[in-house]
Design an enzyme around this catalytic site. Structure first.
Site, mmCIF file in Angstrom:
data_model
loop_
_atom_site.group_PDB
_atom_site.id
_atom_site.type_symbol
_atom_site.label_atom_id
_atom_site.label_comp_id
_atom_site.label_asym_id
_atom_site.label_seq_id
_atom_site.Cartn_x
_atom_site.Cartn_y
_atom_site.Cartn_z
ATOM 1 N N ARG A 100 -13.313 -44.058 39.796
ATOM 2 C CA ARG A 100 -11.954 -44.533 40.077
ATOM 3 C C ARG A 100 -11.585 -44.263 41.539
ATOM 4 O O ARG A 100 -10.937 -45.068 42.192
ATOM 5 C CB ARG A 100 -10.969 -43.817 39.139
ATOM 6 C CG ARG A 100 -9.588 -44.382 39.257
ATOM 7 C CD ARG A 100 -8.626 -43.744 38.293
ATOM 8 N NE ARG A 100 -7.345 -43.492 38.931
ATOM 9 C CZ ARG A 100 -6.433 -44.416 39.193
ATOM 10 N NH1 ARG A 100 -6.647 -45.667 38.871
ATOM 11 N NH2 ARG A 100 -5.310 -44.113 39.791
ATOM 12 N N ASN A 107 7.008 -52.036 44.014
ATOM 13 C CA ASN A 107 6.597 -52.459 42.668
ATOM 14 C C ASN A 107 7.746 -53.182 41.984
ATOM 15 O O ASN A 107 8.918 -52.886 42.215
ATOM 16 C CB ASN A 107 6.226 -51.221 41.836
ATOM 17 C CG ASN A 107 5.759 -51.572 40.437
ATOM 18 O OD1 ASN A 107 4.950 -52.478 40.255
ATOM 19 N ND2 ASN A 107 6.267 -50.870 39.449
ATOM 20 N N HIS A 117 9.214 -53.933 38.287
ATOM 21 C CA HIS A 117 9.106 -53.371 36.938
ATOM 22 C C HIS A 117 10.133 -54.029 36.012
ATOM 23 O O HIS A 117 11.323 -54.108 36.371
ATOM 24 C CB HIS A 117 9.328 -51.856 36.984
ATOM 25 C CG HIS A 117 9.172 -51.226 35.645
ATOM 26 N ND1 HIS A 117 7.932 -50.975 35.081
ATOM 27 C CD2 HIS A 117 10.094 -50.830 34.736
ATOM 28 C CE1 HIS A 117 8.107 -50.445 33.885
ATOM 29 N NE2 HIS A 117 9.406 -50.346 33.644
HETATM 30 C C1 GRF Z 1 6.564 -58.868 35.530
HETATM 31 O O1 GRF Z 1 7.511 -58.958 34.500
HETATM 32 C C2 GRF Z 1 6.614 -57.535 36.221
HETATM 33 O O2 GRF Z 1 7.880 -56.955 36.204
HETATM 34 C C3 GRF Z 1 5.665 -56.707 35.400
HETATM 35 O O3 GRF Z 1 4.637 -57.578 35.049
HETATM 36 C C4 GRF Z 1 5.133 -58.898 34.989
HETATM 37 C C5 GRF Z 1 4.227 -59.744 35.836
HETATM 38 O O4 GRF Z 1 4.418 -61.102 35.573
HETATM 39 N N1 GRF Z 1 5.232 -55.540 36.127
HETATM 40 P P1 GRF Z 1 3.649 -62.217 36.402
HETATM 41 O O5 GRF Z 1 2.158 -61.876 36.353
HETATM 42 O O6 GRF Z 1 4.169 -62.180 37.793
HETATM 43 O O7 GRF Z 1 3.955 -63.501 35.710
#
Ligand code: GRF
Length: 219
Positions: A82, A124, A126
């Site tokens: 990793r 990020n 989320h």
């Molecule tokens: C999103 O809802 C993001 O918040 C989460 O994963 C999803 C990714 O969606 N972390 P996509 O691959 O951009 O359609």
């Protein structure tokens, strides 16, 4: 920051926009990567999406290819450990000299060696209103818990999962008949506006960090 001649230039007299370099990390369908690519393309984000990096074969990578975006696959299984994968990922991303690195549906925890390399320019997306519902099943967890409002958060990444300073959040109500899919669909629709908005503010130099608090500087 780098200047891209002609970028966002709608009339010959307009001042050239200063453009930043964005790298997006993905693992899945890549709809947020596409939203960001669109926003870079039409000038809502003053930047170029210089690379899309995935940790696995996925729809997002195919979409990046179709859009003729620079894309690459850096898979853990191709490395001895990793740590070796984390270092390779760091080096591949760094080679693109990003002003901002965006984790948009990247389904792996980034190691300190990666996080520290891009500190202050690593964010990020989320799918919950943090600090509620951290982790990989945020939409399902919010639904199961019975909250009436959830949403999405863009935050700086630090060495704790889904923990770094929050830059911006957008809410959506939870409906009585929501499924994980319907709710996540609405959250993604929010994210497709939220993520470009944050990237634009960041590249305009308007995101200020003071401890855990992030302020958006007025123009
Ligand atoms: C999103 O809802 C993001 O918040 C989460 O994963 C999803 C990714 O969606 N972390 P996509 O691959 O951009 O359609």
């Amino acid at each position: 920051m780098r200047e891209v001649p002609g970028h966002r230039q709608t009339t010959p007299l307009m001042v050239r926009a200063v453009a930043g370099r964005l790298v997006v990390l993905i693992s899945g369908s890549g709809s947020n990567m596409e939203a960001l690519a669109d926003a870079c393309g039409d000038g809502r984000v003053p930047g170029d999406l210089v690379a899309v990096v995935a940790d696995r074969e996925c729809m997002g990578l195919k979409l990046a290819e179709q859009r003729e975006l620079n894309h690459l696959l850096v898979r853990p299984k191709d490395y001895e450990s990793r740590d070796a994968w984390s270092e390779a990922l760091r080096d591949e991303v760094a080679a693109h000299q990003p002003d901002l690195v965006v984790s948009a549906g990247f389904m792996r925890i980034l190691a300190p060696v990666f996080v520290e390399a891009f500190e202050g320019r690593l964010i990020n997306l989320h799918p919950s209103l943090l600090p509620s519902f951290k982790g990989a099943h945020a939409v399902r967890d919010a639904l199961d818990f019975g909250v009436k409002i959830t949403g999405s958060t863009v935050h700086f990444i630090d060495n704790d999962v889904d923990h770094g300073p929050i830059i911006m959040q957008k809410p959506t109500p939870v409906r009585d008949d929501d499924t994980e899919e319907s709710l996540h669909g609405r959250i993604k629709a929010l994210e497709h506006r939220l993520l470009p908005e944050v990237c634009a503010l960041f590249l305009e130099g308007r995101v200020e960090l003071a401890g855990r608090r992030v302020r958006i500087r007025a123009r």
